[in-house]
Design an enzyme around this catalytic site. Structure first.
Site, PDB file in Angstrom:
ATOM      1  N   GLU A 155       0.841  -1.200   0.000  1.00  0.00           N
ATOM      2  CA  GLU A 155       0.000   0.000   0.000  1.00  0.00           C
ATOM      3  C   GLU A 155       0.872   1.244   0.000  1.00  0.00           C
ATOM      4  OE1 GLU A 155      -2.663  -0.633   3.477  1.00  0.00           O
ATOM      5  OE2 GLU A 155      -4.189  -1.075   1.981  1.00  0.00           O
ATOM      6  N   CYS A 190     -11.227   2.473   5.637  1.00  0.00           N
ATOM      7  CA  CYS A 190     -10.676   3.772   6.025  1.00  0.00           C
ATOM      8  C   CYS A 190     -11.037   4.877   5.027  1.00  0.00           C
ATOM      9  CB  CYS A 190      -9.164   3.678   6.151  1.00  0.00           C
ATOM     10  SG  CYS A 190      -8.378   2.783   4.800  1.00  0.00           S
TER      11      CYS A 190
END
Lengths: 631, 631
Positions: free
Chosen positions: A315, A399
């Site tokens: 990520e 998120c």
């Protein structure tokens, strides 16, 4: 990157709060409305449906469904933060009441010592502060941001008091004193949150604690090594230790870091915290580190959309100019983090280049993260797709949806900054604002069709006539700008990317800024191998893309001739009103038989249509490409 | 793909064995010598050093190092097979003795019922035949291939008898009878091995067993479902079941399969077994399935190098024309499998297109798998690299090194086929052969510098003068070919890609075949998105590539103008003598500052040099690219 001359005002400008700025345009106002009426409620609905809110009842037992996950608290916190921003501009008694109820539940979950984390209270109650990658302080940081926002919006201290107790708990556990942990979180966030809490409460311990965690990060003996020693076989250590904790930006003391590495969201949140502490303390070494890291990120690691963090694997970041388009990660949260960081860097350095990046991220990578109807969200934002990427209503690790919601709800706070004697105009949008520049209150009315048109009229209404500097950002994408003041041509000085108009202002003064906004063919540095031989189309701050539903499949078979005429038009009926670009291109035709041939493919003419990147995947599913072959 | 007219000979041609063909050239002969003197000994050394041979002592106990892995037996078997082929052409008493010793050890590990598998004997002794993805029959298949090869090379029955007992054991366990398993292996291999054992022994049960497993594959109720029921949480089921067993080509009965899916090596081995059984049984439905699958694979799933299996994720196939270059998997074993399959398909269909593919794979994807010194091996064979890919001496899963060794040691077997009244010349190489065409023995002497030159002289020496058809393959890559017989121009008929010369042959007859071999710019179907706007350079069967050590880094910044003159020359001093291509190209220069700009990059002239793809990564580490921007 640093301004050639310092702006005149001696006192550093501060952002004008979002509550003082109201969008009246056809771009942000509808998006904020969709955010308020659809996205924020969708976040709440998901937080309730998935058990994230119920987790605060602390009645989960092993074997039951909906085991509270390590990052669940943060999703609830970001929804509360977004909802609070919304309440601040759009009072809503029902939402207010629901927030009170959820906050009461959260308060009930707080432990006597102030500790608040549903996962570590009910799932692994004996493992507090033992895992650096388990988002413990990260979740508390988001709760603190929520508490500060809720207090600012409603005046209520209910969640703020919870957050003060959280921070006091952390402050007892972490620090340089005897028996305290010399540690910090694997997922940064608490650093910037503690600075917010310091600003909201005036309690200097919170700033000190943030500074401690920033100073401590990456120093030897390494805090993570100590945790690791107790659990050498934990998967996270195996996965991340080889890289020397680069994943967490904890491989070196932060002031020695010169390259942006690791997980993209963590990186941007850390750099925000560093900028906050640098600003609060006047810490030039910390400011310098931030400047170096910013330069590295924006020159080497950023997509044309402003997206960062190219790799799914971590990520995050890989190596310089490794920016694959189809495989791009570009997490929506990293775009939000980049905007947060850019704003802080502008206030540190006051160079328009920071807002150029902020604007690039905002109009492209960031708002692509939400569907036009506010109900679906991208986690990853590739720059090319075969049609396999679609926004979803929610994610297991969700998120991004509340992150984009809290940004949109507070977006007005990115338009202006002010200080005694000066007003900085960062962003252009049809809007009304009340700007406090020192003792002077100035109403600023922007009239514009930006980002579809580069003409902006600003009506300046100071409460009392007086002298101050109005600073208009001249965007980096703009190659020709003119300014008129009350109808007369002006030649303002360009300082740090801002056109400075220093005069005695009276109510009713009008400035007309004209930013030339042709369609631009943009080329990438040839070392970005994925973009070689290709161009991206931009107009103003907006990056365009081809979609399959306009252009057919196999978008890489399309070639835009270098001299093809590009035509832009505004299409009021398309996706709520967006611009589109069309051109005559060539399509290479499939081979009839073998996959390889000594003859070049035959071609036929094809009209192509590009729409703004942010608007893709809102119609029929299909392919998408930002970088188009040819010139 | 099917020949327009059937070749004349009524009896199907068979491959001329590798023992009857001796390379005397500067291309294959040195490579075979390196294989014999370096690679095969390196394989033996690794099999000994890693415990793979000692595993057959069956004295491993839990807690000891070198736990026998599920596929270890196959690595030893493939080394034995390669060593046996080597012994057949190059007697070596010491190697012969070492093989005897290892074979005795293997024989000692065979269980009373004939079962032979080190892993399932010592590590999981109670789990025989319970796991479809644990390579049990795969390992036994390779052992059978080794036993057949060892017997053919040495006349010794020591390993063959072991293999007969293995096959008899399998034949008792698997089959349609009461109490037998209606199963087959997740990793195909046993099917083709049983056909080899049938041919070596004449025991029809082995052919029947192979046919049973092929017929059974993918039928309902599904054999794997039955195994899965006993172990629902096994990772392999979770990983592969969602795809309906496509990974194992077991999602449908094989005759219903029309698309090549799943793991690439497994696929090619299955298709070999299908072709073998189809040929043995005259099974036209099985032959048809193979033809359909071949067509799908070679039109949609094959790189220009002949590599197949584009994805690391499944070591296999994704979707049509998804052929990324840098991320290409192209396992060396899949190239070997493709060659094995291609040879079988030619013998089924007798169309030169099959040998075109065989030759493409052989000269490119396959032999790239071994370093020029025979001591290092690629497992994956990308078509572009930033310099991160290097051959290794061995792998934890080391299927590829002995696989390429066994292929090279038996490569002579791919040059000719023969039947009464006909000889087929598939490959061109300076060589001597003794070909048995029915009752006629014919010495064939090829004189050529192929693949560096397209002129081939064949001297035909029949033991007694007589009429037969000499069939010369006209490679698919060749756009102009001429033939002379004894100095006189001939106009042979082209049948199924072969130039047929039907005449009375006498000792000393000479044929001169001239294949035009210019440098070719090859384009990919525009639907192969990764190759759009690029060309690959080929000359004859050889694909060329750019390497960093010749051309600098950032190979995608190089552009080959469509009219650039391409010059080929042979470089005797380079990597043992290889051809190279040079041309005047342009290099796009890095941007000074920002990564994106409205100006196209400046360029400068650069001479570029391409070398054969198979020879890459034999000098300094660095970037590599097959597909070059431009035309």
């Amino acid at each position: 990157m640093t301004p050639r001359t310092q702006p005149r005002a001696a006192v550093r400008p501060q952002p004008v709060p979002f509550t003082a700025v109201r969008f009246t345009d056809a771009f942000w106002a509808p998006l904020q409305e969709v955010n308020r009426t659809r996205a924020i409620p969708a976040n709440e609905k998901q937080c309730r449906a998935t058990g994230r809110i119920d987790a605060f009842r602390l009645d989960w037992k092993p074997g039951m469904p909906n085991e509270p996950h390590i990052f669940w608290d943060s999703d609830v916190a970001k929804w509360i933060e977004a909802a609070a921003y919304s309440l601040a501009t759009h009072p809503d008694p029902a939402l207010d009441a629901r927030l009170d109820e959820v906050i009461a539940l959260i308060a009930s979950a707080q432990q006597p010592d102030g500790y608040l984390n549903t996962h570590f209270t009910v799932v692994r109650p004996h493992e507090r502060w033992k895992h650096f990658d388990d988002h413990e302080l990260y979740c508390m940081g988001h709760m603190i941001e929520a508490g500060v926002a809720h207090h600012a919006a409603t005046g209520k201290r209910s969640l703020l008091e919870v957050c003060i107790r959280i921070a006091d708990c952390i402050d007892r556990v972490f620090g340089p004193g005897e028996g305290q942990l010399r540690g910090y979180c694997g997922h940064e966030e608490i650093e910037l949150a503690l600075v917010k809490l310091w600003r909201a409460t005036g309690e200097a311990r919170y700033l000190t604690l943030s500074r401690f965690m920033i100073d401590q990060r990456g120093t030897s003996p390494h805090y993570f090594d100590r945790l690791r020693a107790s659990e050498p076989d934990a998967p996270v250590y195996k996965r991340h230790y080889v890289a020397g904790f680069t994943h967490f930006q904890a491989h070196q003391p932060v002031r020695e870091q010169t390259r942006v590495v690791g997980h993209a969201v963590r990186a941007t949140y850390l750099y925000c915290g560093m900028a906050d502490v640098a600003a609060a303390d006047g810490d030039s070494s910390l400011a310098k580190a931030g400047r170096t890291l910013w330069r590295h990120a924006t020159r080497n690691l950023m997509y044309i959309t402003g997206g960062i963090g190219s790799s799914h694997r971590n990520e995050g970041f890989t190596f310089d100019r490794d920016l694959p388009n189809e495989e791009a990660y570009c997490e929506t949260c990293a775009s939000v983090g980049m905007i947060l960081w850019a704003q802080r860097m502008w206030h540190q350095e006051q160079d328009g280049a920071y807002i150029d990046v902020l604007e690039r991220v905002l109009y492209n990578a960031c708002i692509a993260g939400m569907s036009r109807d506010g109900e679906k969200f991208f986690y990853v934002n590739p720059l090319a797709s075969l049609g396999q990427h679609h926004r979803q209503e929610w994610y297991g690790c969700s998120c991004c949806p509340p992150n984009i919601s809290r940004l949109l709800a507070s977006l007005g706070g990115y338009v202006y900054s002010a200080a005694p004697g000066r007003i900085d105009v960062h962003l252009y949008a049809d809007s009304e604002a009340s700007v406090q520049a020192g003792a002077t209150t100035v109403r600023v009315r922007q009239t514009t069709r930006y980002p579809w048109d580069g003409s902006v009229t600003l009506r300046i209404d100071p409460a009392t006539a007086g002298r101050f500097v109005l600073r208009l950002r001249r965007p980096g994408w703009c190659r020709a700008a003119t300014v008129q003041v009350n109808g007369r041509s002006a030649k303002p000085r360009l300082v740090g990317g801002y056109l400075e108009i220093d005069r005695e202002w009276r109510a009713g003064d009008r400035i007309t800024l004209r930013l030339a906004m042709p369609i631009e063919r943009v080329h990438a540095d040839p070392r970005i191998r994925h973009d070689c031989g290709r161009v991206a189309l931009m107009r103003g701050p907006v990056v365009y893309c081809l979609e399959g539903c306009d252009n057919g499949a196999d978008l890489d078979a399309l070639v835009l001739p270098p001299r093809a005429r590009l035509a832009w038009r505004f299409r009021p009926g398309l996706l709520g009103g967006i611009g589109s670009i069309s051109a005559s291109a060539r399509r290479e035709l499939p081979f009839a038989d073998a996959p390889y041939a000594t003859q070049a493919p035959r071609t036929r003419a094809q009209r192509i249509t590009a729409i703004p990147y942010f608007a893709w995947d809102n119609r029929k599913p299909g392919a998408m490409a930002v970088w188009i072959r040819g010139g």
